[in-house]
Design a protein around this motif. Structure first.
Motif, short mmCIF file in Angstrom:
data_model
loop_
_atom_site.label_atom_id
_atom_site.label_comp_id
_atom_site.label_asym_id
_atom_site.label_seq_id
_atom_site.Cartn_x
_atom_site.Cartn_y
_atom_site.Cartn_z
N ARG A 51 0.84 -1.20 0.00
CA ARG A 51 0.00 0.00 0.00
C ARG A 51 0.87 1.26 0.00
O ARG A 51 1.77 1.40 0.81
CB ARG A 51 -0.90 -0.03 1.22
N PHE A 52 0.58 2.18 -0.93
CA PHE A 52 1.37 3.39 -1.11
C PHE A 52 0.50 4.58 -0.76
O PHE A 52 -0.57 4.78 -1.36
CB PHE A 52 1.86 3.49 -2.56
N THR A 53 0.93 5.40 0.19
CA THR A 53 0.16 6.55 0.65
C THR A 53 0.44 7.76 -0.22
O THR A 53 1.59 8.16 -0.38
CB THR A 53 0.47 6.86 2.12
N HIS A 54 -0.63 8.37 -0.75
CA HIS A 54 -0.51 9.53 -1.63
C HIS A 54 -0.87 10.85 -0.95
O HIS A 54 -0.45 11.91 -1.41
CB HIS A 54 -1.41 9.36 -2.86
N TRP A 55 -1.67 10.78 0.13
CA TRP A 55 -2.10 12.03 0.76
C TRP A 55 -2.59 11.78 2.17
O TRP A 55 -3.36 10.84 2.41
CB TRP A 55 -3.22 12.65 -0.07
N LEU A 56 -2.16 12.63 3.09
CA LEU A 56 -2.65 12.66 4.46
C LEU A 56 -2.99 14.11 4.79
O LEU A 56 -2.13 14.98 4.67
CB LEU A 56 -1.56 12.18 5.44
N ILE A 57 -4.23 14.36 5.17
CA ILE A 57 -4.65 15.72 5.54
C ILE A 57 -5.66 15.60 6.68
O ILE A 57 -6.51 14.70 6.67
CB ILE A 57 -5.21 16.49 4.32
N TRP A 58 -5.53 16.48 7.67
CA TRP A 58 -6.43 16.42 8.82
C TRP A 58 -6.68 17.82 9.37
O TRP A 58 -6.10 18.79 8.90
CB TRP A 58 -5.89 15.48 9.90
N ASN A 59 -7.56 17.88 10.36
CA ASN A 59 -8.01 19.14 10.97
C ASN A 59 -8.67 20.06 9.94
O ASN A 59 -8.61 21.28 10.07
CB ASN A 59 -6.88 19.86 11.73
N VAL A 60 -9.30 19.44 8.95
CA VAL A 60 -10.12 20.19 7.99
C VAL A 60 -11.44 20.47 8.70
O VAL A 60 -12.09 19.54 9.18
CB VAL A 60 -10.37 19.37 6.70
N LYS A 61 -11.82 21.74 8.80
CA LYS A 61 -13.10 22.06 9.44
C LYS A 61 -14.24 21.50 8.60
O LYS A 61 -14.16 21.46 7.37
CB LYS A 61 -13.23 23.57 9.62
N ALA A 62 -15.29 21.09 9.28
CA ALA A 62 -16.44 20.47 8.63
C ALA A 62 -16.87 21.24 7.39
O ALA A 62 -17.02 22.46 7.42
CB ALA A 62 -17.60 20.36 9.61
N THR A 63 -17.03 20.52 6.30
CA THR A 63 -17.45 21.10 5.04
C THR A 63 -18.07 19.99 4.20
O THR A 63 -17.82 18.81 4.45
CB THR A 63 -16.25 21.73 4.28
N ASP A 64 -18.86 20.36 3.22
CA ASP A 64 -19.40 19.33 2.33
C ASP A 64 -18.55 19.18 1.06
O ASP A 64 -18.83 18.34 0.23
CB ASP A 64 -20.86 19.61 1.97
N ARG A 65 -17.49 20.00 0.96
CA ARG A 65 -16.62 19.91 -0.22
C ARG A 65 -15.21 20.39 0.12
O ARG A 65 -15.01 21.54 0.50
CB ARG A 65 -17.19 20.77 -1.36
N ILE A 66 -14.26 19.47 -0.01
CA ILE A 66 -12.85 19.85 0.05
C ILE A 66 -12.48 20.23 -1.38
O ILE A 66 -12.60 19.41 -2.29
CB ILE A 66 -11.97 18.69 0.56
N PRO A 67 -12.05 21.48 -1.60
CA PRO A 67 -11.79 21.91 -2.98
C PRO A 67 -10.53 21.27 -3.55
O PRO A 67 -9.68 20.78 -2.81
CB PRO A 67 -11.60 23.43 -2.83
N GLU A 68 -10.43 21.28 -4.87
CA GLU A 68 -9.23 20.76 -5.50
C GLU A 68 -8.07 21.73 -5.31
O GLU A 68 -8.27 22.89 -4.93
CB GLU A 68 -9.46 20.50 -7.00
N GLY A 69 -6.87 21.23 -5.56
CA GLY A 69 -5.70 22.09 -5.57
C GLY A 69 -5.22 22.55 -4.19
O GLY A 69 -4.77 23.68 -4.04
N ILE A 70 -5.28 21.66 -3.20
CA ILE A 70 -4.77 22.02 -1.87
C ILE A 70 -3.24 22.16 -1.97
O ILE A 70 -2.57 21.24 -2.45
CB ILE A 70 -5.15 20.94 -0.82
N PRO A 71 -2.68 23.29 -1.53
CA PRO A 71 -1.22 23.50 -1.66
C PRO A 71 -0.42 22.46 -0.87
O PRO A 71 -0.83 22.05 0.21
CB PRO A 71 -1.00 24.90 -1.08
N PRO A 72 0.74 22.05 -1.38
CA PRO A 72 1.57 21.05 -0.69
C PRO A 72 2.42 21.68 0.42
O PRO A 72 3.64 21.79 0.31
CB PRO A 72 2.44 20.50 -1.82
N GLN A 73 1.75 22.10 1.47
CA GLN A 73 2.42 22.76 2.60
C GLN A 73 2.02 22.07 3.90
O GLN A 73 0.93 21.49 3.99
CB GLN A 73 2.02 24.23 2.66
N ASN A 74 2.87 22.18 4.92
CA ASN A 74 2.59 21.57 6.22
C ASN A 74 1.26 22.03 6.80
O ASN A 74 0.41 21.22 7.14
CB ASN A 74 3.70 21.91 7.22
#
Length: 159
Positions: A51-74
């Motif tokens: 298994r190869f991990t491509h993305w980990l993101i957390w502490n996203v505030k509740a939303t019905d849509r995570i938009p495309e193009g999230i910047p590759p920053q800490n």
């Protein structure tokens, strides 16, 4: 665990979301969220090395849509506030599908509804995120799409 409905706008990754394109994260639609935070893990279960991990993101505030193009920053503040971890490309943020040429792989996007902000440092590893999610996630949903990179054919005279 309560179920979330998770959708992306395709069944086959468009090139723009892959290593052959712009390598930007896709938009993710989430329905049925009852918690104040979201965590996402995207991986390739078909990778020959495991298994190869491509993305980990957390502490996203509740939303019905995570938009495309999230910047590759800490830590990001725009277009959403979130914290990102280290993918298996050894980079923070999203790393798009990039299977070996001629191979078809599945990519699973796992979305968790989380009851509290996660106390994880930016750049954390998947195992650390999964450990914290065991205690804090109360909702889960997933979706998947495939990606196949076309084989490059030799041009006459190039051999």
């Amino acid at each position: 665990m309560q179920e979330l409905q998770v959708q992306i706008d395709f069944d086959r990754f468009p090139e723009r979301y892959t290593c052959d394109g712009e390598d930007i994260s896709p938009g993710i639609t989430i329905q049925g969220l009852n918690e104040p935070y979201i965590a996402v893990i995207m991986d390739d279960p078909d990778n020959p090395g495991g298994r190869f991990t491509h993305w980990l993101i957390w502490n996203v505030k509740a939303t019905d849509r995570i938009p495309e193009g999230i910047p590759p920053q800490n830590r990001i503040e725009h277009p959403i506030a979130a914290v990102q971890g280290m993918n298996d490309f050894r980079r923070v943020g999203y790393g798009g599908p990039c299977p070996s040429r001629g191979e078809l792989h599945r990519y699973v996007i796992r979305v968790y509804g989380v009851k509290t902000e996660l106390e994880l440092p930016p750049g954390a590893a998947r195992i650390d995120l999964e450990d914290v999610l065991k205690a804090t996630a109360t909702q889960y949903g997933e979706t998947a799409a495939v990606c196949e990179r076309k084989e490059v054919l030799a041009t006459p005279g190039s051999l």
